[in-house]
Design a protein around this motif. Structure first.
Motif, PDB file in Angstrom:
ATOM      1  N   PHE A 292     -58.179  83.501  15.118  1.00 50.54           N
ATOM      2  CA  PHE A 292     -57.445  83.015  14.067  1.00 50.54           C
ATOM      3  C   PHE A 292     -55.930  83.727  14.171  1.00 50.54           C
ATOM      4  CE2 PHE A 292     -55.774  83.800   9.609  1.00 50.54           C
ATOM      5  CZ  PHE A 292     -55.652  82.271   9.282  1.00 50.54           C
ATOM      6  N   THR A 293     -56.178  84.877  14.623  1.00 53.53           N
ATOM      7  CA  THR A 293     -54.520  85.717  14.791  1.00 53.53           C
ATOM      8  C   THR A 293     -53.795  84.894  15.815  1.00 53.53           C
ATOM      9  OG1 THR A 293     -55.561  87.790  14.277  1.00 53.53           O
ATOM     10  CG2 THR A 293     -53.507  87.871  15.562  1.00 53.53           C
ATOM     11  N   GLU A 294     -54.535  84.508  16.988  1.00 57.10           N
ATOM     12  CA  GLU A 294     -53.509  83.692  18.026  1.00 57.10           C
ATOM     13  C   GLU A 294     -53.169  82.459  17.383  1.00 57.10           C
ATOM     14  OE1 GLU A 294     -54.009  81.897  22.609  1.00 57.10           O
ATOM     15  OE2 GLU A 294     -55.921  82.400  21.442  1.00 57.10           O
ATOM     16  N   LEU A 295     -53.997  82.048  16.601  1.00 60.65           N
ATOM     17  CA  LEU A 295     -53.636  80.557  15.812  1.00 60.65           C
ATOM     18  C   LEU A 295     -52.510  80.540  15.154  1.00 60.65           C
ATOM     19  CD1 LEU A 295     -55.182  77.795  15.918  1.00 60.65           C
ATOM     20  CD2 LEU A 295     -55.990  78.421  13.859  1.00 60.65           C
ATOM     21  N   THR A 296     -52.386  81.666  14.414  1.00 66.33           N
ATOM     22  CA  THR A 296     -51.253  81.930  13.432  1.00 66.33           C
ATOM     23  C   THR A 296     -49.915  82.239  14.268  1.00 66.33           C
ATOM     24  OG1 THR A 296     -51.586  84.328  13.114  1.00 66.33           O
ATOM     25  CG2 THR A 296     -52.516  82.636  11.553  1.00 66.33           C
ATOM     26  N   ALA A 297     -49.819  82.818  15.212  1.00 70.25           N
ATOM     27  CA  ALA A 297     -48.969  83.067  16.136  1.00 70.25           C
ATOM     28  C   ALA A 297     -48.233  81.802  16.886  1.00 70.25           C
ATOM     29  CB  ALA A 297     -49.164  84.158  17.303  1.00 70.25           C
ATOM     30  N   LEU A 298     -49.245  81.111  17.443  1.00 73.34           N
ATOM     31  CA  LEU A 298     -48.880  79.860  18.176  1.00 73.34           C
ATOM     32  C   LEU A 298     -48.524  78.660  17.317  1.00 73.34           C
ATOM     33  CD1 LEU A 298     -51.598  79.574  21.196  1.00 73.34           C
ATOM     34  CD2 LEU A 298     -49.199  80.695  21.098  1.00 73.34           C
ATOM     35  N   ALA A 299     -48.793  78.599  16.087  1.00 73.95           N
ATOM     36  CA  ALA A 299     -48.339  77.613  14.959  1.00 73.95           C
ATOM     37  C   ALA A 299     -47.036  78.089  14.829  1.00 73.95           C
ATOM     38  CB  ALA A 299     -49.225  77.916  13.740  1.00 73.95           C
ATOM     39  N   ALA A 300     -46.813  79.186  14.499  1.00 72.62           N
ATOM     40  CA  ALA A 300     -45.415  79.754  14.118  1.00 72.62           C
ATOM     41  C   ALA A 300     -44.358  79.240  15.560  1.00 72.62           C
ATOM     42  CB  ALA A 300     -45.146  80.949  13.865  1.00 72.62           C
ATOM     43  N   ASP A 301     -44.882  79.601  16.838  1.00 69.92           N
ATOM     44  CA  ASP A 301     -44.121  78.975  17.811  1.00 69.92           C
ATOM     45  C   ASP A 301     -43.897  77.554  17.980  1.00 69.92           C
ATOM     46  OD1 ASP A 301     -43.993  81.646  18.664  1.00 69.92           O
ATOM     47  OD2 ASP A 301     -45.304  81.325  20.413  1.00 69.92           O
ATOM     48  N   CYS A 302     -45.049  76.862  17.556  1.00 66.81           N
ATOM     49  CA  CYS A 302     -44.957  75.494  17.648  1.00 66.81           C
ATOM     50  C   CYS A 302     -43.932  74.858  16.538  1.00 66.81           C
ATOM     51  CB  CYS A 302     -46.415  74.698  17.154  1.00 66.81           C
ATOM     52  SG  CYS A 302     -47.233  73.916  18.430  1.00 66.81           S
ATOM     53  N   LEU A 303     -43.765  75.673  15.442  1.00 72.38           N
ATOM     54  CA  LEU A 303     -42.924  75.007  14.361  1.00 72.38           C
ATOM     55  C   LEU A 303     -41.540  75.317  14.853  1.00 72.38           C
ATOM     56  CD1 LEU A 303     -41.959  73.949  11.718  1.00 72.38           C
ATOM     57  CD2 LEU A 303     -42.578  76.072  10.686  1.00 72.38           C
ATOM     58  N   THR A 304     -41.328  76.419  15.503  1.00 79.56           N
ATOM     59  CA  THR A 304     -39.921  76.685  15.995  1.00 79.56           C
ATOM     60  C   THR A 304     -39.421  75.555  16.937  1.00 79.56           C
ATOM     61  OG1 THR A 304     -40.242  79.163  15.819  1.00 79.56           O
ATOM     62  CG2 THR A 304     -38.686  78.462  17.414  1.00 79.56           C
ATOM     63  N   ARG A 305     -40.487  75.430  17.988  1.00 83.28           N
ATOM     64  CA  ARG A 305     -40.269  74.378  19.105  1.00 83.28           C
ATOM     65  C   ARG A 305     -39.827  72.930  18.357  1.00 83.28           C
ATOM     66  NH1 ARG A 305     -45.373  74.163  21.715  1.00 83.28           N
ATOM     67  NH2 ARG A 305     -44.488  72.416  22.854  1.00 83.28           N
ATOM     68  N   ALA A 306     -40.853  72.508  17.272  1.00 83.15           N
ATOM     69  CA  ALA A 306     -40.302  71.168  16.447  1.00 83.15           C
ATOM     70  C   ALA A 306     -39.227  71.176  15.912  1.00 83.15           C
ATOM     71  CB  ALA A 306     -41.639  71.202  15.541  1.00 83.15           C
ATOM     72  N   ILE A 307     -38.720  72.330  15.366  1.00 82.44           N
ATOM     73  CA  ILE A 307     -37.470  72.167  14.676  1.00 82.44           C
ATOM     74  C   ILE A 307     -36.227  71.831  15.866  1.00 82.44           C
ATOM     75  CG2 ILE A 307     -35.491  74.241  13.979  1.00 82.44           C
ATOM     76  CD1 ILE A 307     -37.819  75.317  12.461  1.00 82.44           C
ATOM     77  N   ALA A 308     -36.342  72.386  16.919  1.00 83.04           N
ATOM     78  CA  ALA A 308     -35.627  71.874  18.029  1.00 83.04           C
ATOM     79  C   ALA A 308     -35.410  70.530  18.185  1.00 83.04           C
ATOM     80  CB  ALA A 308     -35.436  72.971  19.250  1.00 83.04           C
ATOM     81  N   ARG A 309     -36.798  70.225  18.676  1.00 83.06           N
ATOM     82  CA  ARG A 309     -37.110  68.619  18.953  1.00 83.06           C
ATOM     83  C   ARG A 309     -36.538  67.625  17.794  1.00 83.06           C
ATOM     84  NH1 ARG A 309     -42.467  66.760  21.095  1.00 83.06           N
ATOM     85  NH2 ARG A 309     -41.301  65.348  22.039  1.00 83.06           N
ATOM     86  N   GLY A 310     -36.584  68.360  16.294  1.00 83.25           N
ATOM     87  CA  GLY A 310     -36.033  67.234  15.534  1.00 83.25           C
ATOM     88  C   GLY A 310     -34.662  66.933  15.665  1.00 83.25           C
ATOM     89  N   VAL A 311     -33.759  68.077  15.712  1.00 85.18           N
ATOM     90  CA  VAL A 311     -32.391  67.923  15.903  1.00 85.18           C
ATOM     91  C   VAL A 311     -31.960  67.282  17.301  1.00 85.18           C
ATOM     92  CG1 VAL A 311     -30.331  69.362  16.196  1.00 85.18           C
ATOM     93  CG2 VAL A 311     -32.052  70.014  14.746  1.00 85.18           C
ATOM     94  N   TYR A 312     -32.682  67.665  18.451  1.00 86.27           N
ATOM     95  CA  TYR A 312     -32.497  66.972  19.838  1.00 86.27           C
ATOM     96  C   TYR A 312     -32.568  65.768  19.848  1.00 86.27           C
ATOM     97  CZ  TYR A 312     -33.355  66.192  24.903  1.00 86.27           C
ATOM     98  OH  TYR A 312     -33.188  65.659  26.151  1.00 86.27           O
ATOM     99  N   GLU A 313     -33.882  65.190  19.245  1.00 93.22           N
ATOM    100  CA  GLU A 313     -34.170  63.621  19.205  1.00 93.22           C
ATOM    101  C   GLU A 313     -33.372  62.858  18.167  1.00 93.22           C
ATOM    102  OE1 GLU A 313     -35.952  62.136  21.258  1.00 93.22           O
ATOM    103  OE2 GLU A 313     -37.134  63.800  22.196  1.00 93.22           O
ATOM    104  N   ALA A 314     -32.353  63.535  17.390  1.00 93.52           N
ATOM    105  CA  ALA A 314     -31.839  62.737  16.324  1.00 93.52           C
ATOM    106  C   ALA A 314     -30.777  61.968  16.799  1.00 93.52           C
ATOM    107  CB  ALA A 314     -31.383  63.637  15.305  1.00 93.52           C
ATOM    108  N   THR A 315     -30.352  60.807  15.942  1.00 94.59           N
ATOM    109  CA  THR A 315     -29.316  60.002  16.235  1.00 94.59           C
ATOM    110  C   THR A 315     -28.482  60.187  15.040  1.00 94.59           C
ATOM    111  OG1 THR A 315     -30.617  58.039  15.829  1.00 94.59           O
ATOM    112  CG2 THR A 315     -30.368  58.464  18.078  1.00 94.59           C
TER     113      THR A 315
END
Length: 336
Positions: A292-315
């Motif tokens: 569960f500890t690993e899950l919480t850490a990687l979930a936060a990492d995933c969200l950080t990456r998703a934020i960048a993808r949202g801006v990168y993919e935008a038009t």
């Protein structure tokens, strides 16, 4: 390890649907669970807009829900959940209470009322219909960037949007993030092109630029949307790990670290930053504390990456004076 799709739908047991209105300059994104999912949430912004979030707290009796909505429209957008409820009820989905069937759908909204779209919709806003349309389209593949609830999203200096990412833990659990990036601040370092998320990028998922050699004081200068314009980044974290409601709550809390890493800055007075965390319950935890500890850490990492993808993919939005997209200014990234 990321999945080939690199979307939240790599988590078994959920589907995502988008709908938007180009004239309105807004839209809706819906997450539907194949079976009722254990969900909790954490609201850390100073100006949130939410629906049915109290039932997600660990001390409340509701064990699971049927869907989560991330929408534009500010307070008007909260109608979207009614459209999703209508769709689910038509499918015979919901908790049976006497003669009534009640689908439970929680929601958070962003403020996108000042992005140039036509908000003169008449007596009732169109979000109920957009919610129904998004639910109808729910599937495993979906568009990112200027799509769904991210259609009208903006940041302090570049067009925002809908982002997603996924990863597999060392014990084999999948975790994914879905986010609408409508930040009061910025997802890029200084004036760009590097993302604050650059150190966590997988492959070239948001341009492959990594981080600059040095982040100086000018790059760290604070700036944000001017005037009385609120802003919000809202997200859903999902995993196939079997979690209790209390663990889902902790996952939502821990995932807010992903906002703090992906944006400069988050959780401000005019933010409505809200994160839902869902368990589709497909794979039990083994060593519960460690996994569960690993899950919480990687979930936060995933969200950080998703934020960048949202801006990168935008038009950019199709309006005069609309905010430029990242690709308008920097191309597609490495090698462009």
């Amino acid at each position: 390890m990321t999945h080939p799709r690199n979307l939240i739908t790599d988590v078994a047991g959920l589907r995502i649907g988008n709908a938007h209105d180009a004239r309105l300059g807004s839209g809706v994104t819906v997450a539907l669970f194949d079976e009722p999912a254990v969900v909790s949430c954490e609201v850390m912004g100073g100006a949130p807009g939410t629906r049915e979030t109290d039932i997600l707290q660990p001390d409340k009796m509701v064990p699971s829900i049927h869907g989560v909505v991330l929408s534009g429209g500010s307070a008007f957008g909260l109608d979207a959940a009614s459209g999703v409820q209508a769709y689910l009820r038509r499918q015979g989905i919901g908790f049976q209470v006497g003669n009534a069937r009640v689908p439970l759908v929680s929601q958070a909204v962003i403020f996108d009322l000042m992005n140039g779209g036509d908000k003169e919709w008449g007596l009732y806003p169109p979000y109920r219909e957009l919610g129904f349309q998004a639910a109808e389209k729910a599937g495993l593949d979906f568009d990112l960037g200027t799509a769904g609830g991210g259609y009208g999203a903006t940041t302090a200096n570049l067009k925002g949007g809908l982002g997603s990412a996924s990863v597999k833990t060392s014990s084999g659990h999948t975790v994914g993030a879905l986010v609408i990036v409508n930040a009061i601040a910025s997802a890029v370092i200084g004036s760009g092109p590097h993302f604050w998320a650059g150190g966590l990028e997988e492959g070239d998922e948001f341009g492959g630029l990594g981080l600059p050699a040095r982040v100086d004081s000018d790059m760290r200068r604070l700036f944000w949307k001017g005037g009385p314009q609120p802003a919000t980044t809202i997200a859903l974290i999902a995993t196939d790990a079997v979690l209790t409601k209390a663990q889902a709550k902790r996952l939502a809390v821990a995932s807010h670290a992903g906002l703090a890493r992906g944006l400069r800055f988050s959780h401000a007075l005019f933010d409505g930053d809200t994160i839902f965390a869902a368990s589709t319950g497909r794979r039990p935890l083994g060593d519960a504390a460690a996994e569960f500890t690993e899950l919480t850490a990687l979930a936060a990492d995933c969200l950080t990456r998703a934020i960048a993808r949202g801006v990168y993919e935008a038009t950019a939005l199709p309006y005069p004076g609309a905010q430029p997209a990242w690709r308008d200014r920097f191309g597609t990234g490495r090698g462009s």
